[in-house]
Design a protein around this motif. Structure first.
Motif, mmCIF file in Angstrom:
data_model
loop_
_atom_site.group_PDB
_atom_site.id
_atom_site.type_symbol
_atom_site.label_atom_id
_atom_site.label_comp_id
_atom_site.label_asym_id
_atom_site.label_seq_id
_atom_site.Cartn_x
_atom_site.Cartn_y
_atom_site.Cartn_z
ATOM 1 N N GLN A 1 1.243 -7.241 -10.738
ATOM 2 C CA GLN A 1 1.666 -5.898 -10.344
ATOM 3 C C GLN A 1 2.168 -5.856 -8.904
ATOM 4 O O GLN A 1 3.001 -5.015 -8.570
ATOM 5 C CB GLN A 1 0.514 -4.917 -10.537
ATOM 6 C CG GLN A 1 0.233 -4.588 -11.996
ATOM 7 C CD GLN A 1 -0.903 -3.587 -12.146
ATOM 8 O OE1 GLN A 1 -2.044 -3.886 -11.832
ATOM 9 N NE2 GLN A 1 -0.589 -2.400 -12.640
ATOM 10 N N LEU A 2 1.689 -6.755 -8.060
ATOM 11 C CA LEU A 2 2.151 -6.803 -6.679
ATOM 12 C C LEU A 2 3.626 -7.173 -6.580
ATOM 13 O O LEU A 2 4.279 -6.898 -5.572
ATOM 14 C CB LEU A 2 1.328 -7.815 -5.871
ATOM 15 C CG LEU A 2 -0.145 -7.498 -5.627
ATOM 16 C CD1 LEU A 2 -0.792 -8.603 -4.805
ATOM 17 C CD2 LEU A 2 -0.314 -6.154 -4.933
ATOM 18 N N ILE B 1 6.713 1.065 -6.431
ATOM 19 C CA ILE B 1 5.652 1.195 -5.436
ATOM 20 C C ILE B 1 4.334 1.608 -6.088
ATOM 21 O O ILE B 1 3.266 1.081 -5.737
ATOM 22 C CB ILE B 1 6.042 2.204 -4.326
ATOM 23 C CG1 ILE B 1 4.938 2.310 -3.266
ATOM 24 C CG2 ILE B 1 6.376 3.562 -4.897
ATOM 25 C CD1 ILE B 1 4.702 1.079 -2.472
ATOM 26 N N ASP B 2 4.361 2.512 -7.059
ATOM 27 C CA ASP B 2 3.127 2.962 -7.702
ATOM 28 C C ASP B 2 2.428 1.814 -8.429
ATOM 29 O O ASP B 2 1.190 1.731 -8.430
ATOM 30 C CB ASP B 2 3.423 4.101 -8.682
ATOM 31 C CG ASP B 2 3.777 5.402 -7.979
ATOM 32 O OD1 ASP B 2 3.468 5.521 -6.771
ATOM 33 O OD2 ASP B 2 4.354 6.292 -8.634
ATOM 34 N N ARG C 1 2.649 -1.383 -7.607
ATOM 35 C CA ARG C 1 2.091 -2.274 -6.580
ATOM 36 C C ARG C 1 0.791 -1.699 -6.027
ATOM 37 O O ARG C 1 -0.186 -2.431 -5.835
ATOM 38 C CB ARG C 1 3.102 -2.507 -5.453
ATOM 39 C CG ARG C 1 4.368 -3.235 -5.902
ATOM 40 C CD ARG C 1 5.138 -3.811 -4.733
ATOM 41 N NE ARG C 1 5.607 -2.815 -3.789
ATOM 42 C CZ ARG C 1 6.750 -2.145 -3.896
ATOM 43 N NH1 ARG C 1 7.551 -2.346 -4.947
ATOM 44 N NH2 ARG C 1 7.124 -1.274 -2.975
ATOM 45 N N LEU C 2 0.772 -0.401 -5.784
ATOM 46 C CA LEU C 2 -0.446 0.244 -5.278
ATOM 47 C C LEU C 2 -1.577 0.143 -6.303
ATOM 48 O O LEU C 2 -2.732 -0.064 -5.936
ATOM 49 C CB LEU C 2 -0.165 1.710 -4.946
ATOM 50 C CG LEU C 2 0.674 1.967 -3.692
ATOM 51 C CD1 LEU C 2 1.079 3.432 -3.603
ATOM 52 C CD2 LEU C 2 -0.067 1.541 -2.435
ATOM 53 N N GLU C 3 -1.238 0.260 -7.568
ATOM 54 C CA GLU C 3 -2.249 0.130 -8.628
ATOM 55 C C GLU C 3 -2.843 -1.278 -8.625
ATOM 56 O O GLU C 3 -4.057 -1.460 -8.788
ATOM 57 C CB GLU C 3 -1.615 0.435 -9.983
ATOM 58 C CG GLU C 3 -2.601 0.446 -11.148
ATOM 59 C CD GLU C 3 -1.940 0.765 -12.469
ATOM 60 O OE1 GLU C 3 -2.491 0.363 -13.513
ATOM 61 O OE2 GLU C 3 -0.861 1.417 -12.455
ATOM 62 N N ILE D 1 -3.093 -3.270 -6.025
ATOM 63 C CA ILE D 1 -3.941 -3.399 -4.832
ATOM 64 C C ILE D 1 -5.307 -2.765 -5.076
ATOM 65 O O ILE D 1 -6.346 -3.324 -4.717
ATOM 66 C CB ILE D 1 -3.240 -2.763 -3.609
ATOM 67 C CG1 ILE D 1 -1.993 -3.573 -3.239
ATOM 68 C CG2 ILE D 1 -4.199 -2.679 -2.410
ATOM 69 C CD1 ILE D 1 -1.038 -2.856 -2.313
ATOM 70 N N HIS E 1 5.169 0.926 5.117
ATOM 71 C CA HIS E 1 5.225 1.078 3.663
ATOM 72 C C HIS E 1 3.813 1.298 3.111
ATOM 73 O O HIS E 1 2.868 0.618 3.528
ATOM 74 C CB HIS E 1 5.845 -0.160 3.031
ATOM 75 C CG HIS E 1 7.326 -0.240 3.237
ATOM 76 N ND1 HIS E 1 8.135 -1.069 2.505
ATOM 77 C CD2 HIS E 1 8.146 0.416 4.089
ATOM 78 C CE1 HIS E 1 9.383 -0.933 2.894
ATOM 79 N NE2 HIS E 1 9.417 -0.048 3.857
ATOM 80 N N ASP F 1 2.304 0.387 0.434
ATOM 81 C CA ASP F 1 1.626 -0.778 -0.146
ATOM 82 C C ASP F 1 1.148 -1.747 0.929
ATOM 83 O O ASP F 1 0.101 -2.395 0.778
ATOM 84 C CB ASP F 1 2.518 -1.497 -1.161
ATOM 85 C CG ASP F 1 3.902 -1.814 -0.628
ATOM 86 O OD1 ASP F 1 4.245 -1.349 0.483
ATOM 87 O OD2 ASP F 1 4.659 -2.518 -1.327
ATOM 88 N N ALA G 1 -1.940 -0.017 2.404
ATOM 89 C CA ALA G 1 -3.057 -0.130 1.459
ATOM 90 C C ALA G 1 -3.648 -1.535 1.485
ATOM 91 O O ALA G 1 -4.870 -1.706 1.458
ATOM 92 C CB ALA G 1 -2.587 0.227 0.051
ATOM 93 N N SER G 2 -2.789 -2.551 1.546
ATOM 94 C CA SER G 2 -3.265 -3.938 1.605
ATOM 95 C C SER G 2 -4.078 -4.177 2.864
ATOM 96 O O SER G 2 -5.154 -4.791 2.820
ATOM 97 C CB SER G 2 -2.073 -4.906 1.561
ATOM 98 O OG SER G 2 -1.366 -4.793 0.352
#
Length: 205
Positions: A6-7, A12-13, A15-17, A19, A65, A67, A70-71
């Motif tokens: 997913q990354l 973007i959603d 990728r966030l999921e 993470i 960004h 993501d 969040a990382s």
């Protein structure tokens, strides 16, 4: 593996999921904590590398960004390093301008040549971190723990270092011009050839 895939999503959603899934995995299975941190630091290094002056000039918005933020939040959680003793977080050569790393735990991290200009690092634990040649101009480092940190040739101009702990830090050739050093602690610090021009230093210990 699904979270890692997913990354790489263009969305973007998604990728966030991914993470969030990785963070939850680390909470339920602490033995994977270091592996997750390495996955996320690699993600940040690949997707937010340091930019040249010309590249920075062409960027209209300096917003981080979601993501990447969040990382970084997952990487720097206060409780995420209790299982990774003797390991080193590597965020060197990254563009982390304007990030929110308030109270982040980045003790001993490799932040060589990182761009943290304008970042919020208030109360962060950066003890023993490698910040050589880092750009910390206008960063908020109020009450941050920088004891034993390597800040040689770092740019700390106009940074807020009020009440920061810089005991035994190496500030050789660092730029502290116009930085707020009120009540900052410099006991045992290496201040050789530090630039203080334009700086009021009466409150520096």
């Amino acid at each position: 593996m699904m979270a890692v895939q997913q990354l790489h999503s263009p969305t973007i959603d998604t990728r966030l999921e991914g993470i969030i899934k990785l963070e939850n995995l680390g909470k339920t299975h602490p033995k994977y904590t270091w592996e997750i941190i390495e996955i996320l630091t690699t993600f940040v290094r690949i997707n937010s590398p340091c930019k040249t002056y010309e590249e920075v000039k062409d960027i209209v918005s300096l917003k981080i960004h979601p993501d990447i933020q969040a990382s970084l939040s997952v990487i720097s959680r206060s409780d995420s390093q209790q299982y990774v003793e003797y390991k080193q977080i590597d965020l060197s050569h990254t563009d982390l301008r304007k990030t929110n790393l308030c109270e982040a735990n980045l003790a001993g991290a490799n932040l060589y040549q990182v761009n943290l200009s304008g970042a919020n690092l208030s109360g962060a634990n950066l003890s023993g971190a490698i910040l050589s040649a880092a750009n910390l101009s206008e960063a908020n480092l109020a009450s941050a723990n920088l004891s034993g940190a390597i800040l040689s040739a770092a740019n700390l101009s106009e940074a807020n270092l009020s009440k920061a702990n810089l005991m035994k830090a190496n500030l050789y050739l660092a730029n502290l011009s116009q930085a707020n050093l009120q009540d900052a602690i410099f006991d045992g610090a290496n201040l050789r050839e530090v630039k203080f021009s334009g700086q009021e230093t009466t409150d520096v210990e």
